[in-house]
Write a protein that holds these residues in place. Structure first.
Motif, short mmCIF file in Angstrom:
data_model
loop_
_atom_site.label_atom_id
_atom_site.label_comp_id
_atom_site.label_asym_id
_atom_site.label_seq_id
_atom_site.Cartn_x
_atom_site.Cartn_y
_atom_site.Cartn_z
N ASP A 501 0.48 -1.41 0.25
CA ASP A 501 -0.12 0.34 -0.32
C ASP A 501 0.57 0.74 0.16
O ASP A 501 0.87 2.60 -0.87
N ILE A 502 1.43 1.13 0.79
CA ILE A 502 2.65 2.37 1.21
C ILE A 502 3.72 2.47 -0.24
O ILE A 502 3.44 3.93 -1.07
N LYS A 503 4.05 1.27 -1.53
CA LYS A 503 4.72 1.41 -2.14
C LYS A 503 3.41 2.20 -3.91
O LYS A 503 3.69 2.95 -4.26
N ILE A 504 2.53 1.43 -3.58
CA ILE A 504 1.49 1.32 -4.41
C ILE A 504 1.21 2.99 -4.23
O ILE A 504 1.06 4.24 -4.86
N ARG A 505 0.99 4.06 -2.93
CA ARG A 505 0.65 5.38 -3.09
C ARG A 505 2.11 5.88 -3.14
O ARG A 505 1.55 7.22 -4.66
N GLY A 506 3.42 5.76 -3.46
CA GLY A 506 3.97 6.90 -3.61
C GLY A 506 4.49 6.78 -5.40
O GLY A 506 4.44 7.32 -5.78
N ASN A 507 4.19 5.22 -5.92
CA ASN A 507 3.56 4.66 -7.21
C ASN A 507 2.85 5.49 -7.92
O ASN A 507 3.08 6.61 -9.32
N ASN A 508 1.69 6.88 -7.36
CA ASN A 508 0.72 7.14 -8.04
C ASN A 508 1.23 8.98 -8.01
O ASN A 508 0.63 8.96 -8.27
N VAL A 509 1.75 8.88 -7.11
CA VAL A 509 2.11 10.76 -6.97
C VAL A 509 3.37 10.52 -7.59
O VAL A 509 3.43 11.89 -9.07
N ILE A 510 4.05 9.41 -8.10
CA ILE A 510 5.77 10.01 -8.31
C ILE A 510 5.09 9.62 -9.97
O ILE A 510 5.61 10.66 -11.17
N GLU A 511 4.04 8.53 -10.58
CA GLU A 511 3.52 8.40 -11.91
C GLU A 511 3.07 10.04 -13.22
O GLU A 511 3.56 10.96 -13.61
N LYS A 512 2.42 10.91 -11.63
CA LYS A 512 1.62 12.54 -11.82
C LYS A 512 2.68 12.91 -12.26
O LYS A 512 2.78 13.90 -13.36
N THR A 513 3.93 12.97 -11.32
CA THR A 513 4.87 13.61 -11.80
C THR A 513 5.72 13.73 -12.77
O THR A 513 5.64 14.93 -13.53
#
Lengths: 790, 266
Positions: A501-513
């Motif tokens: 969950d922690i990783k995926i939350r990060g992924n979903n923000v990083i993708e947006k950057t």
């Protein structure tokens, strides 16, 4: 085939060139970002204009004798940096300059430019800074503790393989497509119409830019031709100039044009940003075959010319080391290899066998060139001829680590399960290390490695990490509180879900950057359906969008769990108290416990269900945690199982473990058994490895080390072929062979100077043995040697 | 009924066609000076001391060499390897030691393997009774048959037994309709003098039938020498060196005059 003097010379030039940092790109990028123009533009246009500024102003490099032109830097192996992604500090530059392995020399001029121009402008403004500011405390703590890595921290999203379309299409044609797409925009209904309009404008600029860049090469070639005394070379230069005037503006019609066409595209992608796995021509034998055939029939291409062109093309990849990485990213993938993986064989779009004459010719080229890059693989389907596999074994036996072997039938099933059309699946293959993808239609990003054994360590310690002295996970209890093995597994599952969950939350923000600040209009031209949808490759414009989290340490965690089950719960050989003390002491004074774990406990890799069932259980927990979760660009998260070199880094952050492994030692790699525990030979390893469901992954990696004796005659080729086909009939995704004996490797460790050309298979890629860290070298030596004689 | 087996080798690719499982059966009536499987000689389980290192500490344990397998155990192992056996057109090989020494178990095992569709091979020294060979012919597809020396006196000297029965059995098997591969160990100074090699070639040529498919020349090696220490048996071959590659190549050409495929190694 014999390498010509020309190719030999270029190959030597490439081998002897020293990896250096070039400040050219960083400086041009800084100049552009400082300009008034840049400030006013939307993100896609800003990136398109930056791309244009780079290719308009960078130095054109043409090497003596070459037939295919274009270098990313000012000269071979002079490697640019990407400050908009990640800014190197002066200390970073010093580390790159002075580190023993995978160094990049940094001269005073570069340091000067960095100190005066690059660092003052970009400090705090790179995407890496942006990402680190956006991540949660939980993410930062888990990242620092080594629970997972972050792929997009120093490089842009990658996994981009050129598909069929771009080998038969010029950029002038793409400009027409863009025009159509613009005219179809509906500003009355589509709320995204303006964003699409800006993106399409950016794509159009990128088309003009790559054509301009090719013309700059043509200009330079014509200038060189005018001064060339040697009439043969003069004619070559003029012909090359004509090719650069034609492609990539227009579709290529000869082998020469196609290779040059691809190479301009390749440079465009790796100059625009620094995507993981550089860029990849994918199914090269399929793309070349029609033009080759036509030229052979017309008599316009001799075999010598063909091999010359291919040799020149091959060298180009080797001139381009992977962009310099530092810190954790360097640990997870510390190599000059940039993971370009040329696919040979497989099936055609209609499902028939695709092996053709070019497949064999390219195998010849791989054998004769014998250079680190590009990597190569063969796709083996049920329909592939044995002869094709034998020819590949002929190269594998030389211990060069290439080509690796992939299961086309599994790859297609994996993709169809993910919802891809059967034709897109058949046109795909594997890239990077072992990653499944639909070539030319999919943006499949690796997002980071996930340290499965580390999660178990935390599960045994109530979520607390002794190394960083922090509570990281859920407080599910201490080891001795788990009354049964099932209790332990339940807690482990909760912890895996928590960290995913922690990783995926990060992924979903990083993708947006990347979607918002760093779109890639040039790359978007190459992958369908970005033009049609008016959306960027980094913003979900591709036909298929997948994000992978790569599970690491399957063999190790299986042995750890099996040992707990066997020694603590099932046989009560010792209790948690004793085991915990032994682990805390790193087995000092507890050698008896360690001995029991290592020598008298079932292990993964021996076709023993008692051990292998834990591998299946971990796989299912990991799959359930990741598979199907949405990504922020409209894609889907999936799993694959590969480590590159992260199993060494991940091992370094874990203390002693219940499989008898000492603290900080490497974990197992891919889905291979832990080093040295497979005692029953390759068939048992294959049986164990095939117990997990490869078809629900996007790639798994199995490494088998063989002594050269296994390749000694025709009979042994037949048996190896049968071994590979057997694994593939069990739905295995990939297998690679490391052919070398331990004595040779030990000698190479002692006398590195005598083994400059020793290439070994590491994990999904090959590398120079000398460039590996000592721990990795030792690990490769320790991998089980399969005894030839009883 | 159970058989005493001292080793099971998977991915066995030198004991008959394809990928095979080779069961090494314990006990051998011969005592060849160059034997590389000395643990296969005694027909009883034996204990050896195995030392494993953990860090600086060494753990020594007594390990039993030789375990009893039922026919079902054999079939279970083959089932695990079935995918490889099918794909490679391989099978199962019983070797040793001398598998014929445990004839009754061997017969049952071969029969069960055949019934389950496996290609069967027996790797034998030829030293067993006439009747025994006759009985296993129907359940055996391939014989790997050793011929070590043609001269009886020399044979006794080198292996401890006469070769009269061995050569008789060889002739019978040549007329069995089953495949035979002859295996000739090449032991420098023991059986590789020109005179003997000439006689051997003549013998193979004169006895040849359709059954003879291949000649394997097995070069002497010393890989087994460390085992002698472990089993506390004196090693007599310290002074013998393996034949050179070129020499083996010469012999290969020499024996190809028999008119069947000759291969160096298994």
């Amino acid at each position: 085939m014999k390498i010509s003097a020309r190719v030999k010379q270029l190959r030597e030039l490439s081998l002897n060139a020293v990896e250096k940092i070039s400040a050219e790109r960083a400086l041009l990028m800084t100049q552009f970002y400082k300009s008034d123009e840049a400030r006013e533009l939307s993100a896609p246009l800003k990136r398109a204009k930056a791309f244009e500024y780079l290719l308009k102003n960078k130095k054109i490099c043409i090497n003596e004798g070459e037939l295919i032109v274009g270098e990313r830097g000012p000269a071979p192996k002079e490697t640019p940096t990407y400050p908009e992604i990640s800014l190197h500090s002066m200390i970073d530059l010093e580390i790159l300059n002075s580190r023993e392995k995978v160094f990049f020399r940094v001269d005073e001029e570069v340091k000067n430019i960095y100190e005066k121009e690059i660092i003052p402008f970009w400090k705090g403004k790179s995407n890496r800074d942006r990402i680190m500011n956006l991540m949660t405390h939980e993410w930062m703590n888990a990242y620092k503790a080594g629970l997972f890595t972050e792929f997009q921290e120093q490089r842009a999203p990658g996994h981009t393989v050129l598909g069929y379309k771009m080998f038969t299409t010029g950029f002038l044609k793409l400009k027409e497509e863009i025009k159509e797409s613009v005219s179809a925009l509906d500003f009355y209904i589509d709320t995204q119409a303006f964003e699409k309009f800006e993106e399409l404008k950016a794509m159009d600029i990128a088309c003009d830019t790559i054509i301009m860049y090719a013309n700059r090469h043509a200009d330079e070639l014509e200038k060189l031709a005018a001064n060339e005394k040697n009439s043969k070379r003069k004619n070559e230069l003029l012909k090359m100039a004509a090719v650069c005037r034609k492609v990539p503006a227009n579709a290529p019609e000869t082998v020469h044009e196609m290779l040059q066409h691809y190479w301009f595209i390749h440079q465009g992608v790796i100059t625009e940003l620094n995507p993981w796995d550089s860029f990849n021509p994918g199914r090269l034998d399929q793309h070349l075959y029609p033009v080759y055939k036509k030229e052979m029939e017309a008599g316009s291409l001799s075999t010598d010319e063909l091999y010359d062109l291919l040799g020149c093309f091959w060298v180009k990849f080797n001139n381009h080391p992977s962009p310099p990485k530092i810190g954790v990213t360097a640990s997870e993938s510390n190599t000059y290899t940039d993971f370009c993986l040329i696919n040979l064989g497989g099936v055609k779009p209609d499902g028939t066998d695709a092996v053709n004459e070019i497949s064999y010719i390219l195998l010849d080229v791989i054998k004769e060139m014998r250079i680190l890059q590009p990597g190569s693989m063969i796709q083996i389907s049920k329909k592939s001829p044995d002869r094709f596999i034998h020819k590949a074994l002929d190269i594998i036996r030389t211990g060069f680590g290439q080509p690796s072997c992939f299961n086309t039938d599994a790859i297609i099933q994996e993709m169809v399960r993910q919802g891809k059309s059967i034709v897109d699946a058949r046109n795909g293959g594997a890239s990077g290390c072992v990653e499944t993808g639909a070539f030319g239609t999919e943006a499949y990003w690796l997002t980071g490695y996930f340290n499965l054994p580390k999660v178990l360590e935390l599960t045994l310690n109530n979520g607390f990490d002794k190394r960083t002295n922090k509570l990281l996970g859920l407080e599910t209890g201490y080891a001795h509180e788990y009354k049964s093995f099932e209790d332990l597994m339940k807690a482990f599952k909760l912890q895996v879900n928590y960290f995913i969950d922690i990783k995926i939350r990060g992924n979903n923000v990083i993708e947006k950057t990347f979607a918002n600040w760093l779109p890639v209009p040039f790359l978007s031209l190459l992958v369908e359906d970005c033009i049609a949808s008016g959306k960027d490759y980094n913003g979900g414009g591709a036909r298929y969008n997948t994000s992978y989290i790569q599970g690491v340490g399957l063999g190790s965690i299986t042995d750890m769990l099996t040992s707990i089950r066997y020694n603590i719960y099932d046989n009560k050989k010792f209790g948690w108290e004793e085991l915990t003390k032994a682990l805390d002491a790193d087995f000092n004074g507890y050698e008896q416990v360690q001995y029991e774990m290592i020598y008298n406990t079932p292990k993964f890799g021996n076709d023993d269900d008692y051990a292998d069932q834990q591998a299946v259980a971990v796989f299912e927990i990991y799959y359930d945690a990741v598979n199907g979760r949405p990504t922020s660009r409209g894609g889907i998260h999936r799993i694959n199982m590969l480590p590159t070199t992260s199993h060494v880094y991940f091992g370094s952050v874990i203390g002693a473990t219940p499989d008898g492994r000492k603290a900080h030692k490497p974990l197992s790699e891919g889905i291979s058994p832990s080093q040295g525990v497979d005692k029953q030979g390759p068939t048992s390893v294959i049986k164990s490895a095939s117990k997990i469901d490869h078809l629900r992954t996007g790639g798994t990696l199995l490494n088998q080390k063989f002594s050269p004796q296994f390749f000694e005659d025709e009979d042994s080729y037949d048996c190896l072929t049968a071994l590979i086909r057997s694994y593939f009939s069990l739905d295995g995704h990939h297998i690679q062979f490391n052919v070398v004996n331990a004595e040779t490797l030990k000698d190479a460790q002692k006398h590195p100077e005598l083994y400059r050309d020793l290439i070994v298979r590491v994990a999904g890629y090959s590398d120079y043995f000398n460039d590996l860290g000592e721990d990795l070298q030792n690990e490769i030596i320790n991998r089980t040697e399969h005894e030839e004689v009883l | 009924m159970k058989g005493l087996i001292f080793s099971v080798k998977r991915y066995s690719i030198h004991d008959g066609p394809g990928i095979r499982v080779t069961f090494f059966m314990k006990g051998c009536p011969l005592n060849c000076m160059w034997c590389h499987n000395p643990e296969g000689i005694s027909p009883f389980p034996e204990n050896v001391i195995i030392s494993d290192k953990v860090g600086e500490r060494e753990f020594s344990n007594s390990k039993e060499v030789g375990k009893y397998y039922s026919v079902e155990n054999i079939l279970e192992i083959l089932e695990k390897e079935r995918v490889f056996i099918n794909q490679s057109k391989g099978g199962v090989t019983f070797s040793g030691g001398e598998p014929m020494l445990q004839f009754e178990f061997l017969f049952e095992a071969l029969k069960a393997c055949k019934e389950n569709g496996y290609h069967t091979a027996v790797d034998t020294s030829g030293y067993s009774s006439f009747e025994n060979y006759k009985s296993i012919i129907p359940v055996t597809d391939l014989f790997l048959f050793d011929i070590k020396h043609l001269d009886e006196a020399r044979h006794i000297e080198l292996t401890g037994v006469s070769n009269i029965g061995i050569l008789d059995n060889y002739r019978i098997l040549l007329n069995s309709g089953k495949d035979i591969m002859v295996r000739v160990p090449v032991i420098p100074g023991f059986n590789d003098d020109p005179d003997h090699l000439k006689k051997l070639k003549q013998f193979l040529l004169s006895t040849k039938t359709e059954s003879l498919k291949k000649i394997n020349l097995l070069p002497f090696h010393k890989i087994g020498s460390s085992k002698y220490k472990r089993f506390n048996i004196p090693y007599k071959m310290d002074n013998v060196e393996p034949p050179a590659k070129g020499r083996m190549q010469e012999l290969k050409e020499f024996f190809s005059e028999v008119g069947v495929k000759v291969k160096i190694g298994g």
